[in-house]
Design a protein around this motif. Structure first.
Motif, short mmCIF file in Angstrom:
data_model
loop_
_atom_site.label_atom_id
_atom_site.label_comp_id
_atom_site.label_asym_id
_atom_site.label_seq_id
_atom_site.Cartn_x
_atom_site.Cartn_y
_atom_site.Cartn_z
N SER A 1 -0.64 17.31 13.23
CA SER A 1 -1.10 16.46 12.12
C SER A 1 -0.05 16.41 11.02
O SER A 1 0.74 17.34 10.84
CB SER A 1 -2.42 17.00 11.54
N GLU B 1 -5.63 9.74 15.45
CA GLU B 1 -6.71 9.62 14.49
C GLU B 1 -6.13 9.57 13.09
O GLU B 1 -5.18 10.29 12.77
CB GLU B 1 -7.68 10.80 14.60
N SER C 1 -8.99 9.05 2.32
CA SER C 1 -10.10 9.46 1.47
C SER C 1 -9.60 9.74 0.07
O SER C 1 -8.39 9.78 -0.19
CB SER C 1 -10.79 10.71 2.03
N THR D 1 -6.06 11.40 -0.15
CA THR D 1 -5.56 11.98 1.09
C THR D 1 -5.23 10.88 2.08
O THR D 1 -6.00 9.92 2.24
CB THR D 1 -6.60 12.92 1.73
N ARG E 1 -14.59 7.62 1.33
CA ARG E 1 -13.78 7.35 2.53
C ARG E 1 -14.34 6.13 3.24
O ARG E 1 -15.53 5.81 3.09
CB ARG E 1 -13.76 8.57 3.46
N THR F 1 -0.15 15.23 6.90
CA THR F 1 -1.08 14.86 5.84
C THR F 1 -0.37 14.79 4.50
O THR F 1 0.42 15.68 4.15
CB THR F 1 -2.22 15.89 5.73
N THR G 1 -6.81 9.38 8.68
CA THR G 1 -7.70 9.79 7.59
C THR G 1 -7.27 9.12 6.30
O THR G 1 -6.08 9.17 5.94
CB THR G 1 -7.67 11.32 7.39
#
Length: 235
Positions: free
Chosen positions: A61, A26, A30, A52, A234, A63, A28
């Motif tokens: 994860s 997954e 944003s 992010t 996002r 980030t 991300t």
């Protein structure tokens, strides 16, 4: 908002999710826009853009997060990398914080010149509340009154709840022992963050919505308080 950067994190991320499990990855993307950058009861900037970028796979994860001031060129510039693992309510991680002072060069890791701060964190989300502990273990950490590395730490408890159609979070954070890293805690234990935040997602069209948030944060130790507003964009 100091801490701990990421070749180790990249290695963890690379081994955490094999190519054959690619469908479970997954991502991300944003960006937050805030009127003030307040971190753990410290004021780090005025109007700021905070992007992010992250990937997650099977509890692991990686980030990347940053902040740059939009109205004041002297505001703190920040670039953080975090590697973490979560299972159930438990999570553990490491963060490499980089700030543009005292050294504006990112790849400067000298013990007495780096702007990187390396932090370990551990916590548990009980559902009705969460508890997290953060400790610096390397880089540009603060010092004790004797001038020794402080291994600066911060502990925080947060309680989420719903009221009047908003998602709220009440937070209390403290510095458990003396360190110059959290300026208001140079004398020892200090409550540096008491905050109440509300958030809601506003539908703009059938396919596009914007999360907005506002919060009051006070630092009892420094006797300062702020009202923060922001929104998130996002895909």
């Amino acid at each position: 908002m100091k801490k701990v950067k990421r070749l180790l994190l990249l290695a963890i991320s690379a081994t955490a999710c094999p190519v054959m499990a690619q469908n479970s990855v997954e991502g991300t993307i944003s960006a937050d826009f805030v009127n003030q950058y307040i971190w753990r009861g410290q004021e780090l900037g005025n109007v700021s853009l905070q992007p992010t970028l992250g990937v997650a796979c099977k509890g692991f994860s990686l980030t990347a997060w940053g902040s740059v001031g939009l109205t004041n060129s002297s505001d703190t510039k920040e670039f953080d990398l975090t590697a973490a693992y979560a299972t159930g309510g438990f999570h553990i991680g490491v963060t490499d914080y980089w700030f543009n002072t005292p050294n504006s060069r990112y790849f400067a890791y000298g013990a007495h010149s780096t702007s990187h701060v390396f932090e370990a964190n551990v916590g548990y989300d009980f559902g009705v509340a969460s508890l997290n502990w953060y400790t610096n273990f390397g880089g540009n950490d603060g010092v004790t009154e004797d001038g020794e590395r402080a291994y600066s730490s911060y502990v925080e408890a947060a309680v989420p709840f719903k009221l009047a159609d908003f998602d709220w979070t009440a937070t209390v954070g403290a510095v458990p022992y003396a360190t110059s890293f959290y300026g208001d805690a140079s004398g020892g234990f200090a409550v540096t963050n008491v905050s109440l935040k509300a958030a809601k997602t506003i539908a703009v069209t059938d396919k596009f919505s914007v999360p907005v948030f506002a919060g009051i944060t006070a630092n009892p130790s420094s006797e300062k308080a702020w009202l923060v507003f922001g929104f998130t964009l996002r895909p």
